[in-house]
Design a protein around this motif. Structure first.
Motif, PDB file in Angstrom:
ATOM      1  N   UNK A  34       0.842  -1.191   0.000  1.00  0.00           N
ATOM      2  CA  UNK A  34       0.000   0.000   0.000  1.00  0.00           C
ATOM      3  C   UNK A  34       0.883   1.249   0.000  1.00  0.00           C
ATOM      4  N   UNK A  35       0.307   2.407  -0.348  1.00  0.00           N
ATOM      5  CA  UNK A  35       1.086   3.655  -0.268  1.00  0.00           C
ATOM      6  C   UNK A  35       1.631   3.916   1.130  1.00  0.00           C
ATOM      7  N   UNK A  36       0.872   3.551   2.169  1.00  0.00           N
ATOM      8  CA  UNK A  36       1.345   3.755   3.536  1.00  0.00           C
ATOM      9  C   UNK A  36       2.568   2.885   3.823  1.00  0.00           C
ATOM     10  N   UNK A  37       2.573   1.669   3.320  1.00  0.00           N
ATOM     11  CA  UNK A  37       3.736   0.787   3.485  1.00  0.00           C
ATOM     12  C   UNK A  37       4.967   1.402   2.829  1.00  0.00           C
ATOM     13  N   UNK A  38       4.812   1.906   1.608  1.00  0.00           N
ATOM     14  CA  UNK A  38       5.931   2.540   0.904  1.00  0.00           C
ATOM     15  C   UNK A  38       6.434   3.749   1.681  1.00  0.00           C
ATOM     16  N   UNK A  39       5.507   4.524   2.248  1.00  0.00           N
ATOM     17  CA  UNK A  39       5.886   5.702   3.022  1.00  0.00           C
ATOM     18  C   UNK A  39       6.662   5.308   4.275  1.00  0.00           C
ATOM     19  N   UNK A  40       6.258   4.233   4.946  1.00  0.00           N
ATOM     20  CA  UNK A  40       6.958   3.788   6.148  1.00  0.00           C
ATOM     21  C   UNK A  40       8.350   3.257   5.815  1.00  0.00           C
ATOM     22  N   UNK A  41       8.482   2.581   4.690  1.00  0.00           N
ATOM     23  CA  UNK A  41       9.804   2.107   4.261  1.00  0.00           C
ATOM     24  C   UNK A  41      10.705   3.297   3.953  1.00  0.00           C
ATOM     25  N   UNK A  42      10.153   4.311   3.282  1.00  0.00           N
ATOM     26  CA  UNK A  42      10.931   5.515   2.983  1.00  0.00           C
ATOM     27  C   UNK A  42      11.371   6.203   4.273  1.00  0.00           C
ATOM     28  N   UNK A  43      10.466   6.342   5.237  1.00  0.00           N
ATOM     29  CA  UNK A  43      10.817   6.960   6.512  1.00  0.00           C
ATOM     30  C   UNK A  43      11.925   6.183   7.207  1.00  0.00           C
ATOM     31  N   UNK A 103      10.663  -0.244  16.124  1.00  0.00           N
ATOM     32  CA  UNK A 103       9.605   0.637  15.620  1.00  0.00           C
ATOM     33  C   UNK A 103       9.375   0.404  14.131  1.00  0.00           C
ATOM     34  N   UNK A 104      10.475   0.279  13.390  1.00  0.00           N
ATOM     35  CA  UNK A 104      10.352   0.037  11.948  1.00  0.00           C
ATOM     36  C   UNK A 104       9.668  -1.292  11.665  1.00  0.00           C
ATOM     37  N   UNK A 105      10.071  -2.346  12.399  1.00  0.00           N
ATOM     38  CA  UNK A 105       9.452  -3.660  12.195  1.00  0.00           C
ATOM     39  C   UNK A 105       7.956  -3.596  12.454  1.00  0.00           C
ATOM     40  N   UNK A 106       7.568  -2.894  13.518  1.00  0.00           N
ATOM     41  CA  UNK A 106       6.152  -2.770  13.857  1.00  0.00           C
ATOM     42  C   UNK A 106       5.380  -2.008  12.784  1.00  0.00           C
ATOM     43  N   UNK A 107       5.968  -0.907  12.289  1.00  0.00           N
ATOM     44  CA  UNK A 107       5.296  -0.092  11.274  1.00  0.00           C
ATOM     45  C   UNK A 107       5.159  -0.842   9.954  1.00  0.00           C
ATOM     46  N   UNK A 108       6.255  -1.447   9.496  1.00  0.00           N
ATOM     47  CA  UNK A 108       6.231  -2.157   8.207  1.00  0.00           C
ATOM     48  C   UNK A 108       5.308  -3.364   8.283  1.00  0.00           C
ATOM     49  N   UNK A 109       5.369  -4.097   9.388  1.00  0.00           N
ATOM     50  CA  UNK A 109       4.533  -5.299   9.521  1.00  0.00           C
ATOM     51  C   UNK A 109       3.055  -4.943   9.584  1.00  0.00           C
ATOM     52  N   UNK A 110       2.711  -3.894  10.313  1.00  0.00           N
ATOM     53  CA  UNK A 110       1.296  -3.516  10.424  1.00  0.00           C
ATOM     54  C   UNK A 110       0.737  -3.092   9.074  1.00  0.00           C
ATOM     55  N   UNK A 150      -2.652  -4.849   9.830  1.00  0.00           N
ATOM     56  CA  UNK A 150      -2.922  -4.743  11.259  1.00  0.00           C
ATOM     57  C   UNK A 150      -3.159  -3.287  11.657  1.00  0.00           C
ATOM     58  N   UNK A 151      -3.596  -3.090  12.907  1.00  0.00           N
ATOM     59  CA  UNK A 151      -3.815  -1.727  13.403  1.00  0.00           C
ATOM     60  C   UNK A 151      -2.511  -0.939  13.349  1.00  0.00           C
ATOM     61  N   UNK A 152      -2.602   0.305  12.911  1.00  0.00           N
ATOM     62  CA  UNK A 152      -1.393   1.101  12.731  1.00  0.00           C
ATOM     63  C   UNK A 152      -0.851   1.573  14.079  1.00  0.00           C
ATOM     64  N   UNK A 153       0.440   1.336  14.367  1.00  0.00           N
ATOM     65  CA  UNK A 153       1.029   1.738  15.657  1.00  0.00           C
ATOM     66  C   UNK A 153       1.515   3.187  15.633  1.00  0.00           C
ATOM     67  N   UNK A 154       0.653   4.106  15.985  1.00  0.00           N
ATOM     68  CA  UNK A 154       0.996   5.526  15.911  1.00  0.00           C
ATOM     69  C   UNK A 154       2.159   5.890  16.830  1.00  0.00           C
ATOM     70  N   UNK A 155       2.226   5.243  17.989  1.00  0.00           N
ATOM     71  CA  UNK A 155       3.330   5.538  18.909  1.00  0.00           C
ATOM     72  C   UNK A 155       4.671   5.174  18.279  1.00  0.00           C
ATOM     73  N   UNK A 156       4.714   4.045  17.566  1.00  0.00           N
ATOM     74  CA  UNK A 156       5.950   3.641  16.896  1.00  0.00           C
ATOM     75  C   UNK A 156       6.362   4.678  15.853  1.00  0.00           C
ATOM     76  N   UNK A 157       5.384   5.264  15.159  1.00  0.00           N
ATOM     77  CA  UNK A 157       5.681   6.299  14.172  1.00  0.00           C
ATOM     78  C   UNK A 157       6.306   7.518  14.846  1.00  0.00           C
ATOM     79  N   UNK A 158       5.729   7.943  15.967  1.00  0.00           N
ATOM     80  CA  UNK A 158       6.258   9.108  16.688  1.00  0.00           C
ATOM     81  C   UNK A 158       7.680   8.834  17.177  1.00  0.00           C
TER      82      UNK A 158
END
Length: 248
Positions: free
Chosen positions: A137-146, A207-214, A219-227
């Motif tokens: 998804x676009x969100x997955x690509x964005x998390x990988x870029x981050x 944090x990256x593993x949690x974001x990419x995996x979700x 899965x539910x997006x881990x906003x705390x991991x993003x912060x």
């Protein structure tokens, strides 16, 4: 704003030429280890095993992608920058140019970001053939870029701070290698002792593993991991900026 972008491009230009000339060996050396992880753990342990309600291989692939953003982005930048700073005059000449420190830091991070993204997408492509549970998804690509940006900034900071190859190898052995296996990339940290688990949960690769995996598994997006991951990016940038000022 355009002036900063132009300066970043000027700083990154030589590294981009380096990537263009050596793209196949650079990708091959970065891909062999995660590919072996996919084969050894995915097929060796994945048959009939489930984690988090999905097959083990579907659980593992996003973790290996997260791991690859670390190894590809960090290693490329840290080693190359340290060698340039210690053995060549090109970095010193660049420091004499009327370019802001922010442009130097971000320009040097570009190579790691591009290489990390390329390796991550190759692994995702392989993963799509290994399981049907992944969602790109676009969100997955964005998390990988981050993630690539954060770890590339870590590479710039380490390349500026660490003074020689033995110390860089020490940093890799005591910081990067433990994160490789402990930060939820291939196994959950739930069974570790509580104190160790809390420490691991605070590390950037976790944090990256949690974001990419979700994102990859829906899965539910881990906003705390993003912060927390963004906070690490700010910290690594600040360390690189401090080291750059200290080297003047």
């Amino acid at each position: 704003m355009m002036g900063i972008i132009e300066d970043i491009f000027r700083v990154a230009l030589s590294d981009l030429y380096y990537l263009k000339r050596n793209i196949l060996p650079l990708l091959a050396t970065s891909m062999i280890t995660p590919f072996l992880y996919l084969i050894a753990f995915g097929y060796g342990l994945g048959d009939g095993v489930t984690m988090g309600g999905v097959s083990y291989i579907a659980y593992m692939i996003p973790g290996v992608v997260a791991l690859t953003t670390l190894t590809s982005s960090f290693t490329t930048i840290s080693n190359k920058l340290m060698v340039q700073k210690r053995f060549y005059e090109s970095f010193d000449e660049m420091m004499l140019c009327p370019i802001s420190k922010a442009s130097i830091i971000l320009g040097k991070a570009v190579l790691g970001v591009i290489k990390g993204m390329l390796c991550a997408f190759i692994l995702l492509g392989i993963g799509m053939f290994m399981t049907d549970d992944l969602q790109i998804t676009p969100l997955l690509i964005l998390m990988i870029l981050l993630s690539c940006i954060v770890f590339a900034l870590l590479g710039v900071a380490a390349g500026m701070i660490v003074s020689d190859i033995p110390r860089m190898n020490l940093f890799n052995s005591f910081v990067i290698l433990p994160m490789t296996f402990l930060c939820g990339t291939m196994f959950s940290s739930d069974r570790l002792p509580f104190v160790i688990q809390q420490f691991i949960e605070a590390l950037p690769l976790t944090q990256t593993s949690s974001l990419v995996r979700s994102c990859a598994l829906g899965w539910d997006f881990p906003w705390l991991a993003l912060v927390v991951l963004i906070g690490y990016g700010v910290l690594f940038y600040a360390l690189a900026y401090w080291a750059l000022r200290k080297s003047n």
